[in-house]
Design an enzyme around this catalytic site. Sequence first.
Site, short mmCIF file in Angstrom:
data_model
loop_
_atom_site.label_atom_id
_atom_site.label_comp_id
_atom_site.label_asym_id
_atom_site.label_seq_id
_atom_site.Cartn_x
_atom_site.Cartn_y
_atom_site.Cartn_z
N LYS A 193 151.28 34.23 -32.29
CA LYS A 193 151.24 35.39 -32.89
C LYS A 193 149.99 35.71 -33.59
O LYS A 193 149.58 35.17 -34.66
CB LYS A 193 152.23 35.82 -33.91
CG LYS A 193 152.43 37.23 -34.26
CD LYS A 193 153.02 37.69 -35.61
CE LYS A 193 151.84 37.60 -36.50
NZ LYS A 193 150.67 38.44 -36.53
N GLU A 268 148.84 25.72 -43.36
CA GLU A 268 147.26 25.37 -43.85
C GLU A 268 147.43 26.79 -44.55
O GLU A 268 147.11 27.84 -44.37
CB GLU A 268 146.41 25.22 -42.81
CG GLU A 268 145.33 24.78 -42.99
CD GLU A 268 143.91 25.78 -43.55
OE1 GLU A 268 143.90 26.20 -44.78
OE2 GLU A 268 143.46 26.24 -42.43
N CYS A 302 138.79 29.50 -45.29
CA CYS A 302 139.69 28.98 -45.90
C CYS A 302 139.22 27.86 -47.01
O CYS A 302 139.76 27.78 -48.16
CB CYS A 302 140.89 28.11 -45.02
SG CYS A 302 141.46 29.22 -43.73
N GLU A 399 142.51 32.93 -55.16
CA GLU A 399 141.61 32.95 -54.02
C GLU A 399 141.10 34.30 -53.67
O GLU A 399 141.94 35.32 -53.52
CB GLU A 399 142.40 32.37 -52.73
CG GLU A 399 141.46 32.27 -51.46
CD GLU A 399 142.36 31.61 -50.28
OE1 GLU A 399 141.61 30.96 -49.61
OE2 GLU A 399 143.46 32.14 -50.37
#
Length: 496
Positions: A193, A268, A302, A399
Site C-alpha cells: 500500500k 520503522e 526519517c 518530530e
Amino acid sequence: MNNSHGVSQAARDFLGAKHLVLAGERWAPGQGGKPEPILDPATGEEIARVAPASAGQADDAVAAARAAFLDRRWSGQTPAHKQRVLLRVAELIDRDAQTLAELETLNGGKLYAAALHGEVPHAADTFRYYAGWCTKLPGATFDPSVPGQRFQGLIRHEPVGVAAQIVPWNGPLVMAAWKLAPALAAGCSCVLKPAELTPLTALYLGRLLLEAGVPEGVVSILPGPGGALGQHLARHSQVNKVAFTGSTEVGKRLLADARGNLKRLSLELGGKSPVLIFDDADLPQAISGAADAIFAGAGQVCVAGSRIYAQAGVYQDVLDGLAEAAHGLKLGPGLDPGSQMGPLISASHRQSVHALVESGIGEGARLVTGGEPVPGDGFFYPPTVFTGAAEDMRISREEVFGPVVTIAPFETADEAIREANQSRYGLAASVWTRDLARGHAIAERLESGIVWINSHGIPDLSMPIGGYKQSGWGREHGLEGLKIYMETKSIMARMD
C-alpha cells in the site's frame, strides 16, 4: 504540469494514462471512491488522478496472495530462479531510471538529480542485494542432547506467508523496494500500500515486477488512504506480516489492528535525531554535514538531524555556519537544475510544520532564520534554525519532518549524551570528532539504532536500520531485513 520542466514523453504518457490498481492477478480501476488528484508539490498543480482501491479489492489482493503462496508459484521456485527475476527487476529500474526519477520529482517534490543518481539506482541496488541472498539463505544443524536416543536437528528459515507492506510518501520508490525486495527474496507474497499522496512510482514498479517475471497474484499494489486501507490490511486474518514505515502514532494504532491473529510486525517509526559536534571536529565538514542532515529532502527524512548539540568552544561557529548554509540554499522545483531544496509534500503538511515553528516562537525559542511559509506557488518552507529551545518545548521534543533544526551548546561529552538520549525516539544520531576512539565510545552510549561518525544519513544495504524506544520494532536491510519476512522452524528427526 509546467512544460518548462522538460519532462520526458514517457513520463508524460504515464501521467496521462488511466491509473489502475494491481489487485491480485489483474489491473483494475480503483473502487474505493472517485479518482483523487495527485499534485506536484512544487506548483500545487494536478499531474494525475488515481482512484483508491476498496476494502473489497484489498480482500481480493490478500486472497490472491494467499492462493499464490499456497500453490508455491513463487515460493516454490528455485533460489536461482528467484534471483534471476529480482536481478531483472533491477535491470528494468535502471532501464526506466529517467522516467522513475521524473515521477519521483513531480509527485514527491524531490530534486531530480538526487532522484536520478541516488534514489532510483538505490532502489535497483536493493533488488540486486536481496537477489544475492536468494541463493545464500542460511540454515543450520544441531545435535540434540537426548539421553539414550540419537536425533538429527535441523533449523530452517521459511517465508512467513502474506505480507502487507505500508510505505510513506517521503521515499515512495526506495521504501517500496526496501519492503518488496527482501519479502520476495524470502518467498513471501506481498500486498503493497503506497502512500495516498505518492502512489505513482509504486504503480509503475508494479508493471516492472510483472515484466520481470514475478507471477501474477504474488504482488498487489493498492493505493489509498492509510486510515482505511492500511488498517483493513492490518486487521485481515489472512495477512501474516505487516511491515510499516511512518509515524509513531500510526505505528501504535497498527499494534492494536494487528493483534487479532498476532501478526508479525516490523515498524520503522519517527525520529528526532541528534547531531553531536565536538570542538575537535573538522568544522567545515561538520557544518556542511549537519546542514545536509536537516535540509536534504526539505527535512522530510526519517533520520533527519533535527537536534544539533555543539560543544561550547565551537557553538557560535556552528550556529553561524548553519545559518549561512540555510540562507544560501535556493528553493525551487526539483526539475530546475538550480534548485537546492524542494517543497514540502502538501499544503496540510506545510501547515503542520509551521504550527510547530510557531509553537517554538511562542514558547520562547529564538528564531535565527526562516520561520514563514514561502509565498507563491507550491508548498515551500525555508530552512529554519532555532536556538535557545528548552528540551521541554514541542519544537525540541516532536518530530517536525521539515527543514527545521534546533541548536544548543554543551560542555562535556556526558552532558551531550544525556541531552541526546532524553528523547522518546532513538532512530539515528551522528557524532563529529577527529578522535575516532571518542567517537566510538560515544556511539556505544547513544540510544539510537544507527550512529554515524563524521557523516549523517548515509544508507547502506548491508547496514541494518531501525530504532530504539518509540522509533520502532525490527530492522530493515542486511540479513536482519530478510529475516523479518521469515519464520524459524526446528526439525528433530530420530535416527534409531
